[in-house]
Design a protein around this motif. Structure first.
Motif, PDB file in Angstrom:
ATOM      1  N   PRO A   1      11.582   5.314  14.114  1.00  0.00           N
ATOM      2  CA  PRO A   1      10.413   5.049  15.152  1.00  0.00           C
ATOM      3  C   PRO A   1       9.955   6.406  14.476  1.00  0.00           C
ATOM      4  N   ILE A   2      10.362   7.479  13.986  1.00  0.00           N
ATOM      5  CA  ILE A   2       9.748   8.865  13.942  1.00  0.00           C
ATOM      6  C   ILE A   2       8.818   9.206  12.063  1.00  0.00           C
ATOM      7  N   MET A   3       8.888   8.126  11.888  1.00  0.00           N
ATOM      8  CA  MET A   3       8.327   8.587  10.605  1.00  0.00           C
ATOM      9  C   MET A   3       7.601   7.341  10.601  1.00  0.00           C
ATOM     10  N   VAL A   4       7.567   5.503  11.337  1.00  0.00           N
ATOM     11  CA  VAL A   4       6.504   4.966  11.401  1.00  0.00           C
ATOM     12  C   VAL A   4       5.616   6.103  11.666  1.00  0.00           C
ATOM     13  N   ALA A   5       5.832   6.223  13.127  1.00  0.00           N
ATOM     14  CA  ALA A   5       4.115   7.382  14.082  1.00  0.00           C
ATOM     15  C   ALA A   5       3.921   8.380  12.885  1.00  0.00           C
ATOM     16  N   LEU A   6       4.591   8.835  12.719  1.00  0.00           N
ATOM     17  CA  LEU A   6       3.942   9.721  11.763  1.00  0.00           C
ATOM     18  C   LEU A   6       3.136   9.081  10.962  1.00  0.00           C
ATOM     19  N   ILE A   7       3.643   8.251   9.791  1.00  0.00           N
ATOM     20  CA  ILE A   7       2.947   8.037   8.327  1.00  0.00           C
ATOM     21  C   ILE A   7       1.693   6.839   8.978  1.00  0.00           C
ATOM     22  N   ALA A   8       1.690   6.232  10.583  1.00  0.00           N
ATOM     23  CA  ALA A   8       0.788   5.442  10.981  1.00  0.00           C
ATOM     24  C   ALA A   8      -0.353   6.321  11.556  1.00  0.00           C
ATOM     25  N   ASP A   9      -0.369   7.759  12.110  1.00  0.00           N
ATOM     26  CA  ASP A   9      -1.074   8.320  12.810  1.00  0.00           C
ATOM     27  C   ASP A   9      -2.196   8.974  11.363  1.00  0.00           C
ATOM     28  N   ALA A  10      -1.251   9.468  10.230  1.00  0.00           N
ATOM     29  CA  ALA A  10      -1.811   9.782   8.842  1.00  0.00           C
ATOM     30  C   ALA A  10      -2.367   8.878   8.711  1.00  0.00           C
ATOM     31  N   LEU A  11      -2.491   7.228   8.585  1.00  0.00           N
ATOM     32  CA  LEU A  11      -3.233   6.315   8.044  1.00  0.00           C
ATOM     33  C   LEU A  11      -4.692   6.465   8.596  1.00  0.00           C
TER      34      LEU A  11
ATOM     35  N   PRO B   1      -8.193  -5.831   0.615  1.00  0.00           N
ATOM     36  CA  PRO B   1      -7.599  -4.726   1.541  1.00  0.00           C
ATOM     37  C   PRO B   1      -6.669  -3.582   1.679  1.00  0.00           C
ATOM     38  N   LEU B   2      -5.821  -5.368   1.113  1.00  0.00           N
ATOM     39  CA  LEU B   2      -4.204  -4.430   1.058  1.00  0.00           C
ATOM     40  C   LEU B   2      -4.252  -3.022  -0.079  1.00  0.00           C
ATOM     41  N   ARG B   3      -4.363  -3.089  -1.784  1.00  0.00           N
ATOM     42  CA  ARG B   3      -4.444  -2.329  -1.561  1.00  0.00           C
ATOM     43  C   ARG B   3      -5.211  -1.520  -2.062  1.00  0.00           C
ATOM     44  N   ALA B   4      -6.432  -1.256  -1.254  1.00  0.00           N
ATOM     45  CA  ALA B   4      -7.309  -0.694  -1.414  1.00  0.00           C
ATOM     46  C   ALA B   4      -6.233   0.495  -0.234  1.00  0.00           C
ATOM     47  N   THR B   5      -5.533  -0.081   0.411  1.00  0.00           N
ATOM     48  CA  THR B   5      -4.852   0.838   1.492  1.00  0.00           C
ATOM     49  C   THR B   5      -4.026   1.569   0.820  1.00  0.00           C
ATOM     50  N   LEU B   6      -3.044   0.938   0.280  1.00  0.00           N
ATOM     51  CA  LEU B   6      -2.009   1.307  -0.771  1.00  0.00           C
ATOM     52  C   LEU B   6      -2.296   2.557  -1.925  1.00  0.00           C
ATOM     53  N   ALA B   7      -3.311   2.192  -2.653  1.00  0.00           N
ATOM     54  CA  ALA B   7      -4.041   2.897  -3.437  1.00  0.00           C
ATOM     55  C   ALA B   7      -4.629   4.394  -3.358  1.00  0.00           C
ATOM     56  N   VAL B   8      -5.313   3.896  -2.024  1.00  0.00           N
ATOM     57  CA  VAL B   8      -6.069   5.349  -1.911  1.00  0.00           C
ATOM     58  C   VAL B   8      -5.668   6.012  -0.514  1.00  0.00           C
TER      59      VAL B   8
ATOM     60  N   LEU C   1      -2.858   5.332   0.936  1.00  0.00           N
ATOM     61  CA  LEU C   1      -1.239   5.953   1.016  1.00  0.00           C
ATOM     62  C   LEU C   1      -0.861   7.257   0.266  1.00  0.00           C
ATOM     63  N   ARG C   2      -1.883   6.779  -0.907  1.00  0.00           N
ATOM     64  CA  ARG C   2      -1.778   8.209  -1.697  1.00  0.00           C
ATOM     65  C   ARG C   2      -1.921   9.365  -1.033  1.00  0.00           C
ATOM     66  N   ALA C   3      -3.275   9.424  -0.528  1.00  0.00           N
ATOM     67  CA  ALA C   3      -4.273  10.467   0.262  1.00  0.00           C
ATOM     68  C   ALA C   3      -3.513  11.061   1.363  1.00  0.00           C
ATOM     69  N   ILE C   4      -2.146  10.249   2.141  1.00  0.00           N
ATOM     70  CA  ILE C   4      -1.522  10.741   2.970  1.00  0.00           C
ATOM     71  C   ILE C   4      -0.188  11.405   2.735  1.00  0.00           C
TER      72      ILE C   4
ATOM     73  N   LYS D   1       4.302  19.632  -0.853  1.00  0.00           N
ATOM     74  CA  LYS D   1       3.556  19.199  -0.381  1.00  0.00           C
ATOM     75  C   LYS D   1       2.457  20.217  -1.283  1.00  0.00           C
ATOM     76  N   LEU D   2       2.765  21.549  -2.060  1.00  0.00           N
ATOM     77  CA  LEU D   2       1.841  22.217  -2.435  1.00  0.00           C
ATOM     78  C   LEU D   2       0.937  21.738  -3.709  1.00  0.00           C
ATOM     79  N   PRO D   3       1.273  20.958  -4.543  1.00  0.00           N
ATOM     80  CA  PRO D   3       0.035  20.599  -5.268  1.00  0.00           C
ATOM     81  C   PRO D   3      -0.248  19.269  -5.140  1.00  0.00           C
ATOM     82  N   LEU D   4       0.319  18.616  -4.192  1.00  0.00           N
ATOM     83  CA  LEU D   4      -0.797  17.706  -3.355  1.00  0.00           C
ATOM     84  C   LEU D   4      -1.748  18.744  -2.556  1.00  0.00           C
ATOM     85  N   ARG D   5      -1.562  18.997  -2.170  1.00  0.00           N
ATOM     86  CA  ARG D   5      -2.309  20.319  -1.027  1.00  0.00           C
ATOM     87  C   ARG D   5      -3.656  19.871  -2.331  1.00  0.00           C
TER      88      ARG D   5
END
Lengths: 271, 328, 338
Positions: B186-196, B214-221, B223-226, B317-321
């Protein structure tokens, strides 16, 4: 406004504590005890009676943990005395004094659905050392499948007593599950039809099936008469000779008829 | 005296007092690390590097330390903690892998596909689940899940196949991993859903406009973004899984055994013990110096792992920043 | 040049939801898995909530809540959990009383005074240590606190038995240890609130000639009151849910009742031992001695109700604050996921 809030907070806090705090006790010495789970019921009863007959003199704090935890605590000076359910071992720390207070006995126990009546010494050894692992190979049992051995952790005095008196100094197999207290061992045997374990008499005579040993039933009468072999002592162990409040309490247990009555209700007196 | 305190303080005095309070927090933590490290030194000194190795049952070894008295000889410190380390890695690792996969999918569902009514109900429920005390999870595990597994899932043949080595009774690897996963997801779901949901809509809409479904857009864009948030969620959940003591002490079988994958199906039901659960179980024996040293060593390992996790997630997270300036 | 013939403006066509058939295989698999996970999440969450609700309502009764635990042979039928409930409340009170001033003071110092070469370095150290506390397992804090409070210097916090051993377990010691859990939420919430306050508030106060202290006291702190309240509520949630520290530092197994030491009324309870709902649940589960699962379920129900109420309160308070609804990510960063 702030003062009202502060006042009401203080009142609530003291109200909460007031509902549970009795009138402040007079300065009394505190006896802390830790150790065997087998003798804890007895020591708790004795302590309650002692407080009633000697009001405002002592307070007790009884913890458990197992015989060896008690020995470690009392050797480190962390408790006033330790409940111990086995005889002294050469590996015990030096300087400890073992004061006997009562006797008890150890029974092999099975689940009530498996009314095993008797085990010979050889059978008990084979089962508890892990040579025999199937109920089918145990005559007199009605259970099927793998034998679930239930034992105690190595902190237990009853384990040492059981191994010395009933297993011919052999060790219980590592396969056995290790419970940290008598109560938990009893629970395990009660809930598992395939379980077999060993308990001190207070726990063995309720909720589980006590198994006879070498033809002698495991009961208070047989232990008293000396027929049952698995009888051992409860000790109160102090660092050095007992002194002060601890000495008074131990002396009271050993001498007082009131204490003897409590002991004989479910255990054996010293003599 | 209170009156004097109520008079306006000078800036200097306030700075000193507040600074002292702040530094006392840092001091308390330094004290904790020092206490634990100094306490753990004897057991490392006596065992050397083989402390991390295997060789016997650590619970038995700790049990044998109990009555060695206030001045134990060197042999009393003998300990081989590998089964505990292995148990911790196994449960936390499996729970993290399953939990992260499940959380990613469920978060995508929550943000993408869930009807609004479902989302309105599920979001607070997930937050509630994230806050449930671990002892309640342990209670459900030991009262519901473990008896079910012990009575209906483990077959007598499976029990028989390992009966000369260990006993299977329901509490063990499977129940521990399941309850741990349910606890950290649940913690991970809440964190990832909020970030999404914080990803700018324009990013996703741009992908959809280019013809991506739409699904691929979510996955490709999205998820990569968060990715930083996913790493943070994973690190956080892992820290919680590693540090979980009480719940695992209730459902993991509490036998410092190393479950063996080559046993086949019984591997899932074999009991184990983790570092935190072992600390919990041995907390009564702290009067014996050898026990205290071993327990301090476990605590030091846990502290070290928490530190490594937070450092690791920071480094990941550093290179992702660089690429995700706007997102945490 | 206009390539298209003149035409009336037409409404933009509504995007057709792309049918599943046009998707790649991998996307279709993901779609199915996502739906499956979502449904599984609903099912598991629903099952958990419903089961706890059913069991709790089955066993909870006012007599349980308001009667004290009794050490009887027939554990399952007798006694309630008033003492553990009061123990939880007492522990929360002690933890909050200790954690709030420390957390707020540290945050204020870092934001307002942590300038200058030395100050900034110290501020980083303090922030890192708060983060370390937030990430430390509670069992480690419990072990540290137990060994610390069994030193002779701290015997005033619990009591010393005949034989010389400092007991080290009491509400005070448990409260001190558990306040460490509540400090990160309070600290981080206050710090974020202070940093979010617009600079012109401070500048206006300085322009009027107020000292920094007075500004903090009269302008800034009232402004971050919702943040402090949110942090405190989150900290309370963490305190309520903790078992390991209570287990080691409040002496479960000794007794479930609150047992005061000798001393003036009030202090004797604080220096005495007791239990909380979490250790009561543990004791009455098959892992502990109680073998009274009904009482464990009832206590778990009450505990969940408290956690739920705190959850709602935290959300409500943070919603009213200046910064708006706090995201879950912020909550987690504060070290309190409740």
């Amino acid at each position: 406004m702030k003062r009202i809030r502060r006042l009401s907070a203080a009142l609530t806090l003291s109200g909460v504590m007031g509902t549970v705090a009795p009138v402040a006790a007079l300065a009394a010495s505190v006896i802390t005890i830790s150790g065997a789970t087998a003798s804890a019921p007895l020591v708790t009863l004795l302590a309650q009676k002692y407080v009633k007959t000697h009001p405002h003199q002592v307070k007790f704090k009884i913890a458990q943990g197992g015989t060896n935890v008690g020995i470690a605590d009392v050797a480190a000076g962390r408790v006033s005395m330790a409940d111990v359910s086995r005889d002294p071992l050469p590996s015990d720390p030096s300087g400890l004094v073992f004061n006997p207070i009562a006797r008890y006995f150890v029974c092999v126990v099975t689940n009530r659905s498996n009314p095993l009546a008797n085990l010979t010494e050889a059978q008990a050894q084979a089962i508890f050392t892990g040579k025999v692992r199937e109920w089918g190979q145990v005559p007199g049992s009605s259970a099927h499948g793998t034998i679930d051995l239930v034992s105690r952790t190595s902190a237990a005095g009853v384990l040492t007593t059981f191994q010395t008196l009933l297993l011919g100094n052999k060790s219980v197999s590592q396969v056995a599950s290790q419970e940290p207290s008598e109560g938990l061992l009893q629970q395990k045997v009660q809930s598992d039809p395939n379980a077999i374990g060993f308990l001190s008499d207070y726990f063995a005579l309720k909720g589980v099936n006590p198994v006879g040993f070498n033809g002698v039933g495991c009961s208070l009468a047989n232990a008293e008469s000396g027929q049952y072999p698995g009888v051992a002592h409860f000790y109160e162990v102090t660092r050095g000779p007992a002194s002060g409040a601890a000495k008074a309490f131990i002396g009271w247990i050993q001498a007082s008829p009131v204490a003897r009555k409590i002991i004989t209700s479910a255990w054996l007196p010293l003599h | 005296m209170l009156e004097r305190l109520r008079h306006p303080w000078s800036d200097r005095r306030a700075e000193l007092v507040l600074g002292a309070v702040a530094c006392s927090v840092a001091g308390a933590i330094a004290l904790m690390i020092a206490f634990v490290a100094v306490g753990a030194w004897p057991t490392f000194a006596h065992n050397g590097l083989s402390w991390l190795g295997a060789g016997g049952n650590p619970e038995t070894q700790i049990g044998n330390m109990l009555h060695t008295g206030p001045h134990p000889p060197a042999v009393a410190y003998h300990l081989r903690a590998w089964p505990l380390i292995y148990g911790t890695l196994l449960t936390a690792g499996l729970a993290l892998v399953f939990g992260l996969a499940f959380a990613l999918l469920a978060a995508v569902f929550l943000v993408e596909f869930a009807p609004a009514a479902v989302r309105r109900v599920l979001s607070p429920v997930v937050r509630l689940l994230a806050g449930v005390p671990s002892v309640i999870y342990g209670l459900l595990g030991v009262l519901v899940l473990a008896p079910f597994v012990g009575n209906h899932v483990i077959s007598p043949a499976e029990k028989r196949s390992v009966q000369y080595v260990v006993q299977l009774d329901g509490t063990g690897l499977a129940v521990a991993v399941v309850v741990l996963t349910v606890m950290i997801t649940p913690i991970m779901v809440a964190l990832i859903a909020d970030a999404l949901s914080e990803v700018p809509a324009a990013w996703r809409e741009g992908a959809v406009a280019l013809g991506v479904n739409p699904l691929r857009a979510t996955l490709a864009v999205s998820l990569r973004a968060i990715r930083p948030a996913i790493v943070a969620a994973g690190a956080f959940a892992c820290a919680r899984a590693v540090g979980e003591a009480v719940m695992l002490a209730m459902v993991s079988g509490s036998d410092a055994f190393s479950p063996k994958p080559w046993d086949g199906v019984p591997f899932l039901f074999e009991p184990l013990l983790t570092l935190a659960a072992s600390i919990f179980r041995n907390a009564e024996g702290l009067s014996a110096p050898a026990v205290r040293s071993s327990v301090d060593a476990f605590a030091l390992l846990l502290l070290f792992s928490a530190f490594v996790l937070s450092l690791g997630s920071y480094l990941v997270k550093l290179p992702l920043r660089r690429h995700h300036a706007g997102l945490r | 040049m206009n390539a298209f013939p003149e035409a009336l403006p037409v409404k933009a066509p509504r995007p057709r939801r792309s049918s599943l058939r046009s998707w790649r295989w991998g996307d279709r698999l993901f779609y199915v898995l996502a739906w499956a996970s979502g449904l599984a999440l609903c099912l598991i969450a629903g099952a958990l909530v419903l089961y706890m609700l059913v069991r709790g309502l089955q066993y909870v009764s006012p007599s349980l809540i308001f009667s004290r635990p009794r050490a009887e042979v027939n554990q399952a039928q007798i006694g309630g959990f008033l003492d553990p409930l009061l123990g939880t409340l007492l522990l929360v009170a002690i933890g909050v009383v200790l954690a709030t001033p420390v957390g707020v003071a540290s945050a204020v110092w870092i934001v307002e005074y942590g300038q200058g070469r030395v100050g900034r370095r110290l501020a980083r150290v303090v922030e890192s240590s708060v983060e370390i506390v937030a990430g430390t397992p509670d069992i480690v804090i419990a072990i540290f606190a137990l060994t610390l409070f069994q030193l002779g210097a701290f015997s005033f916090l619990s009591f010393t038995a005949s034989g010389g051993g400092v007991y080290g377990r009491s509400f005070l010691t448990a409260g001190a240890a558990i306040s460490l859990l509540a400090i990160p939420p309070v600290f981080l919430a206050t710090r974020d609130g202070l940093e979010a306050l617009p600079g012109h508030q401070r500048e206006g106060a300085f322009a009027l000639g107020k000292t920094r202290v007075a500004t903090i006291r009269r302008v800034l702190l009232p402004g971050v009151r919702p943040n402090i309240a949110t942090g405190v509520t989150l900290g309370m949630g963490r305190i309520i849910g903790d078992t390991a520290i209570v287990f080691l530092l409040l002496g479960v197994g000794a007794s479930e009742r609150i047992e005061p030491q000798s001393g003036p009324a009030g202090l004797n309870v604080l220096r005495g031992t007791g239990s909380t709902l979490t250790s009561y649940i543990y004791s009455n589960s098959p892992a502990g001695e109680g073998a009274a699962p009904q009482k464990a379920y009832a206590a778990a129900f009450v505990l969940l109700a408290m956690v739920l109420a705190l959850n709602a309160a935290a959300g409500f308070i943070s919603g009213r604050g200046r910064s708006g609804r706090m995201s879950f990510g912020d909550r987690v960063r504060y070290g309190a996921w409740a």
